[in-house]
Design a protein around this motif. Structure first.
Motif, PDB file in Angstrom:
ATOM      1  N   ILE A 252       0.840  -1.192   0.000  1.00  0.00           N
ATOM      2  CA  ILE A 252       0.000   0.000   0.000  1.00  0.00           C
ATOM      3  C   ILE A 252       0.878   1.246   0.000  1.00  0.00           C
ATOM      4  O   ILE A 252       1.871   1.316   0.711  1.00  0.00           O
ATOM      5  N   GLY A 253       0.507   2.206  -0.847  1.00  0.00           N
ATOM      6  CA  GLY A 253       1.233   3.453  -0.941  1.00  0.00           C
ATOM      7  C   GLY A 253       1.464   3.852  -2.384  1.00  0.00           C
ATOM      8  O   GLY A 253       0.971   3.213  -3.311  1.00  0.00           O
ATOM      9  N   ALA A 254       2.225   4.926  -2.558  1.00  0.00           N
ATOM     10  CA  ALA A 254       2.563   5.438  -3.889  1.00  0.00           C
ATOM     11  C   ALA A 254       3.968   4.988  -4.243  1.00  0.00           C
ATOM     12  O   ALA A 254       4.906   5.188  -3.470  1.00  0.00           O
ATOM     13  N   TRP A 255       4.112   4.373  -5.417  1.00  0.00           N
ATOM     14  CA  TRP A 255       5.371   3.826  -5.891  1.00  0.00           C
ATOM     15  C   TRP A 255       5.747   4.474  -7.221  1.00  0.00           C
ATOM     16  O   TRP A 255       5.368   3.985  -8.285  1.00  0.00           O
ATOM     17  N   PRO A 256       6.483   5.583  -7.196  1.00  0.00           N
ATOM     18  CA  PRO A 256       6.946   6.184  -8.444  1.00  0.00           C
ATOM     19  C   PRO A 256       7.906   5.251  -9.184  1.00  0.00           C
ATOM     20  O   PRO A 256       8.773   4.623  -8.575  1.00  0.00           O
ATOM     21  N   HIS A 257       7.718   5.165 -10.473  1.00  0.00           N
ATOM     22  CA  HIS A 257       8.604   4.400 -11.368  1.00  0.00           C
ATOM     23  C   HIS A 257       9.753   5.341 -11.696  1.00  0.00           C
ATOM     24  O   HIS A 257       9.593   6.269 -12.482  1.00  0.00           O
ATOM     25  N   THR A 258      10.927   5.111 -11.096  1.00  0.00           N
ATOM     26  CA  THR A 258      12.030   6.066 -11.189  1.00  0.00           C
ATOM     27  C   THR A 258      13.081   5.708 -12.236  1.00  0.00           C
ATOM     28  O   THR A 258      13.762   6.585 -12.746  1.00  0.00           O
ATOM     29  N   HIS A 259      13.236   4.416 -12.544  1.00  0.00           N
ATOM     30  CA  HIS A 259      14.270   3.976 -13.489  1.00  0.00           C
ATOM     31  C   HIS A 259      13.762   2.775 -14.290  1.00  0.00           C
ATOM     32  O   HIS A 259      12.966   1.989 -13.801  1.00  0.00           O
ATOM     33  N   THR A 260      14.271   2.642 -15.505  1.00  0.00           N
ATOM     34  CA  THR A 260      13.953   1.509 -16.379  1.00  0.00           C
ATOM     35  C   THR A 260      15.245   0.907 -16.895  1.00  0.00           C
ATOM     36  O   THR A 260      16.176   1.629 -17.232  1.00  0.00           O
ATOM     37  N   ASP A 261      15.290  -0.423 -16.947  1.00  0.00           N
ATOM     38  CA  ASP A 261      16.428  -1.129 -17.540  1.00  0.00           C
ATOM     39  C   ASP A 261      15.920  -1.865 -18.772  1.00  0.00           C
ATOM     40  O   ASP A 261      15.126  -2.784 -18.669  1.00  0.00           O
ATOM     41  N   GLU A 262      16.383  -1.435 -19.935  1.00  0.00           N
ATOM     42  CA  GLU A 262      15.986  -2.062 -21.199  1.00  0.00           C
ATOM     43  C   GLU A 262      17.063  -3.025 -21.690  1.00  0.00           C
ATOM     44  O   GLU A 262      17.094  -3.397 -22.857  1.00  0.00           O
TER      45      GLU A 262
ATOM     46  N   ASN B 299       8.443  -6.046 -16.651  1.00  0.00           N
ATOM     47  CA  ASN B 299       7.295  -5.740 -17.489  1.00  0.00           C
ATOM     48  C   ASN B 299       7.441  -6.572 -18.765  1.00  0.00           C
ATOM     49  O   ASN B 299       8.334  -6.308 -19.563  1.00  0.00           O
ATOM     50  N   PRO B 300       6.576  -7.557 -18.988  1.00  0.00           N
ATOM     51  CA  PRO B 300       6.728  -8.423 -20.157  1.00  0.00           C
ATOM     52  C   PRO B 300       6.437  -7.732 -21.491  1.00  0.00           C
ATOM     53  O   PRO B 300       6.859  -8.192 -22.543  1.00  0.00           O
ATOM     54  N   VAL B 301       5.736  -6.585 -21.441  1.00  0.00           N
ATOM     55  CA  VAL B 301       5.400  -5.863 -22.663  1.00  0.00           C
ATOM     56  C   VAL B 301       6.659  -5.186 -23.210  1.00  0.00           C
ATOM     57  O   VAL B 301       7.405  -4.559 -22.473  1.00  0.00           O
ATOM     58  N   GLY B 302       6.901  -5.325 -24.493  1.00  0.00           N
ATOM     59  CA  GLY B 302       8.024  -4.643 -25.126  1.00  0.00           C
ATOM     60  C   GLY B 302       9.370  -5.293 -24.913  1.00  0.00           C
ATOM     61  O   GLY B 302      10.393  -4.661 -25.088  1.00  0.00           O
ATOM     62  N   GLY B 303       9.413  -6.533 -24.476  1.00  0.00           N
ATOM     63  CA  GLY B 303      10.683  -7.228 -24.377  1.00  0.00           C
ATOM     64  C   GLY B 303      11.182  -7.523 -22.985  1.00  0.00           C
ATOM     65  O   GLY B 303      12.319  -7.939 -22.812  1.00  0.00           O
ATOM     66  N   GLY B 304      10.377  -7.315 -21.967  1.00  0.00           N
ATOM     67  CA  GLY B 304      10.785  -7.683 -20.621  1.00  0.00           C
ATOM     68  C   GLY B 304      11.638  -6.646 -19.915  1.00  0.00           C
ATOM     69  O   GLY B 304      12.627  -6.973 -19.286  1.00  0.00           O
ATOM     70  N   TYR B 305      11.266  -5.383 -20.010  1.00  0.00           N
ATOM     71  CA  TYR B 305      12.000  -4.315 -19.327  1.00  0.00           C
ATOM     72  C   TYR B 305      11.868  -4.462 -17.819  1.00  0.00           C
ATOM     73  O   TYR B 305      10.872  -4.970 -17.311  1.00  0.00           O
ATOM     74  N   LEU B 306      12.857  -3.954 -17.098  1.00  0.00           N
ATOM     75  CA  LEU B 306      12.799  -3.908 -15.640  1.00  0.00           C
ATOM     76  C   LEU B 306      12.439  -2.502 -15.200  1.00  0.00           C
ATOM     77  O   LEU B 306      12.929  -1.524 -15.768  1.00  0.00           O
ATOM     78  N   TYR B 307      11.590  -2.410 -14.193  1.00  0.00           N
ATOM     79  CA  TYR B 307      11.190  -1.132 -13.618  1.00  0.00           C
ATOM     80  C   TYR B 307      11.715  -1.075 -12.187  1.00  0.00           C
ATOM     81  O   TYR B 307      11.517  -2.028 -11.424  1.00  0.00           O
ATOM     82  N   LEU B 308      12.324   0.033 -11.810  1.00  0.00           N
ATOM     83  CA  LEU B 308      12.697   0.292 -10.433  1.00  0.00           C
ATOM     84  C   LEU B 308      11.682   1.279  -9.882  1.00  0.00           C
ATOM     85  O   LEU B 308      11.447   2.339 -10.485  1.00  0.00           O
ATOM     86  N   LEU B 309      11.054   0.920  -8.774  1.00  0.00           N
ATOM     87  CA  LEU B 309      10.062   1.773  -8.124  1.00  0.00           C
ATOM     88  C   LEU B 309      10.527   2.072  -6.707  1.00  0.00           C
ATOM     89  O   LEU B 309      11.052   1.185  -6.031  1.00  0.00           O
ATOM     90  N   GLN B 310      10.346   3.319  -6.274  1.00  0.00           N
ATOM     91  CA  GLN B 310      10.737   3.710  -4.929  1.00  0.00           C
ATOM     92  C   GLN B 310       9.562   4.376  -4.239  1.00  0.00           C
ATOM     93  O   GLN B 310       9.039   5.385  -4.733  1.00  0.00           O
ATOM     94  N   ARG B 311       9.152   3.774  -3.128  1.00  0.00           N
ATOM     95  CA  ARG B 311       7.969   4.257  -2.400  1.00  0.00           C
ATOM     96  C   ARG B 311       8.182   5.692  -1.916  1.00  0.00           C
ATOM     97  O   ARG B 311       9.237   6.049  -1.445  1.00  0.00           O
ATOM     98  N   ARG B 312       7.148   6.478  -2.075  1.00  0.00           N
ATOM     99  CA  ARG B 312       7.147   7.851  -1.579  1.00  0.00           C
ATOM    100  C   ARG B 312       6.583   7.883  -0.185  1.00  0.00           C
ATOM    101  O   ARG B 312       5.700   7.216   0.171  1.00  0.00           O
TER     102      ARG B 312
END
Length: 95
Positions: free
Chosen positions: A2-12, A82-95
């Motif tokens: 529970i909370g807000a999780w901004p998506h701060t970085h992506t690894d392609e 994220n399986p869409v678009g080739g399996g990118y990784l998302y880094l999320l950091q709770r606010r």
């Protein structure tokens, strides 16, 4: 979760790069997700809500047709695949 999780970085595939637009996943309850996206000139503070299910390490919606796999989870940091678009990784950091 529970909370807000901004998506701060992506690894392609070549390491994590900072996300320049505002992308947030907000979980007001364990079974609800609000996706907030602000891309100037494109989405202009768009919000979409859906019911979600935590199925093992997968956050699913749309009867399980869509989802993110949680690869790492700490109190204030998560990494999703994220399986869409080739399996990118998302880094999320709770606010």
């Amino acid at each position: 979760m529970i909370g807000a999780w901004p998506h701060t970085h992506t690894d392609e595939g070549s390491g994590f790069d900072e996300v320049t637009n505002d992308h947030r996943f907000v979980f007001p309850a364990p079974d609800r997700m609000l996706y907030c996206q602000h891309v100037p000139g494109a989405t202009e503070h768009q919000e979409n809500a859906t019911d979600v299910v935590l199925n093992g390490t997968r956050i699913e919606w749309g009867a399980g047709d869509y989802g993110y796999t949680v690869l790492a989870w700490e109190a204030d940091t998560m990494v999703w695949e994220n399986p869409v678009g080739g399996g990118y990784l998302y880094l999320l950091q709770r606010r």
